[in-house]
Design an enzyme around this catalytic site. Structure first.
Site, PDB file in Angstrom:
ATOM      1  CE  LYS A   1      51.133  30.007  51.533  1.00 47.06           C
ATOM      2  NZ  LYS A   1      51.121  30.794  52.759  1.00 47.06           N
TER       3      LYS A   1
ATOM      4  CG  HIS B   1      46.519  28.263  50.046  1.00 45.08           C
ATOM      5  ND1 HIS B   1      46.142  29.151  51.020  1.00 45.08           N
ATOM      6  CD2 HIS B   1      47.233  27.302  50.697  1.00 45.08           C
ATOM      7  CE1 HIS B   1      46.595  28.740  52.198  1.00 45.08           C
ATOM      8  NE2 HIS B   1      47.261  27.622  52.025  1.00 45.08           N
TER       9      HIS B   1
ATOM     10  CG  ASP C   1      54.008  31.624  53.973  1.00 40.77           C
ATOM     11  OD1 ASP C   1      54.327  31.424  52.791  1.00 40.77           O
ATOM     12  OD2 ASP C   1      52.989  31.141  54.502  1.00 40.77           O
TER      13      ASP C   1
ATOM     14  CE1 TYR D   1      47.459  29.575  55.762  1.00 33.21           C
ATOM     15  CE2 TYR D   1      49.356  31.027  55.946  1.00 33.21           C
ATOM     16  CZ  TYR D   1      48.803  29.835  55.530  1.00 33.21           C
ATOM     17  OH  TYR D   1      49.598  28.918  54.899  1.00 33.21           O
TER      18      TYR D   1
END
Length: 315
Positions: free
Chosen positions: A81, A112, A47, A52
């Site tokens: 996302k 997200h 994931d 990120y």
């Protein structure tokens, strides 16, 4: 781990335990090493997200493993996302994600947050002037286009309340396959699980241990005397009890640990069976949400003036 899969409403299967790759340090080498370790232990679900910054590391490690015949691409499930700044063009955003990953397709692409930001707003904590009015219908049409173009195998959402799920279903041609939300024994999400269950939307749990390693998280779940006592009873660890609770509720769990022993321990949750008494005890735990989303709430530019606006009745 092949048996530990869940079938989604879009027809594909997803491994029940996933490795989360958010890390405040976002060190590429550390992330790549963690993914190679996870693959060796049997993890097949990874994931990530644009925000990120871990997409390149995830892609690189998985491509290396594919090249040296450790795995085939079809053996792994990769989720990423759509960040708020890309709501105006999910197709271009997903193409960029695929470029970051060095992959031809994504298994799951999630919205997200139900938040739209200006195209240049790329910080994880938006500034007051970054917010735009959310036009979910247009965003979701873009997500459906990603699916039609074969850029991903499934689409879904993250951090959507029951009410926002219902609203999305009013106009969606393709329903979301997944709603990834915070869920653990201190934030049990019973109403949301019921709503999603009614519409065959799978609930995937992030911070399934209460995010003990993150700045916003806490060790309250794994340090809870109730969880510790159940662990002792079953000769298991508090983390295994906590993860098995989520899995028993029909959810998948996205666990972030780059430590090999912890990764192994987390997989051990499959060997544990909780009894009715355990579930009753866990239901007595106080409610405590760790990812509150305060950074998306303001009185001027955000569509959400309060946390209640963001989460509706689910908070």
């Amino acid at each position: 781990m092949r048996n530990n899969q869940v079938r989604l409403n879009c027809g594909i299967t997803m491994p029940v335990i996933g490795l989360g790759t958010y890390s405040s340090q976002n060190d590429r080498e550390t992330t790549e090493l963690a993914i190679h370790t996870a693959l060796k232990l049997g993890y097949r679900h990874f994931d990530t997200a644009k925000i990120y910054g871990s997409e390149p590391a995830v892609g690189n490690a998985l491509r290396e493993a594919i090249l040296d015949n450790t795995i085939e691409r079809r053996d792994v499930f990769v989720t990423s996302k759509l960040w708020g700044s890309d709501h105006h063009d999910p197709v271009s955003a997903l193409k960029q994600t695929l470029q970051n990953l060095g992959m031809e397709y994504l298994d799951m692409y999630l919205v997200h947050w139900p938040v739209k930001l200006k195209p240049w707003a790329c910080d994880s904590v938006p500034k007051e002037e970054d917010f735009e009015k959310l036009d979910l219908e247009t965003t979701w049409a873009g997500m459906e286009k990603c699916l039609d173009m074969g850029l991903c195998r499934c689409i879904g959402v993250s951090n959507f309340s029951s009410k926002k799920i219902e609203r999305l279903l009013d106009f969606a041609s393709v329903p979301p396959a997944v709603n990834q939300v915070e869920m653990h024994p201190m934030w049990r999400q019973s109403k949301l699980r019921e709503t999603c269950g009614d519409h065959k939307i799978h609930v995937s749990a992030y911070s399934p241990l209460g995010a003990p390693g993150n700045a916003w998280g806490s060790t309250a779940v794994v340090d809870s005397p109730i969880i510790k006592s159940i662990a002792l009873k079953h000769k298991a660890t508090p983390a295994q009890v906590t993860l098995q609770w989520g899995i028993s509720k029909g959810s998948s769990v996205i666990v972030k640990s780059f430590n090999e022993d912890r990764m192994k321990e987390n997989l051990g949750s499959f060997d544990l069976k909780l009894d009715d008494q355990d579930f009753l005890e866990i239901d007595k735990l106080e409610s405590r949400k760790t990812m509150r989303g305060d950074f998306l709430v303001n009185q001027t530019t955000s569509p959400y003036k309060t946390l209640h606006d963001l989460w509706d009745e689910d908070i």
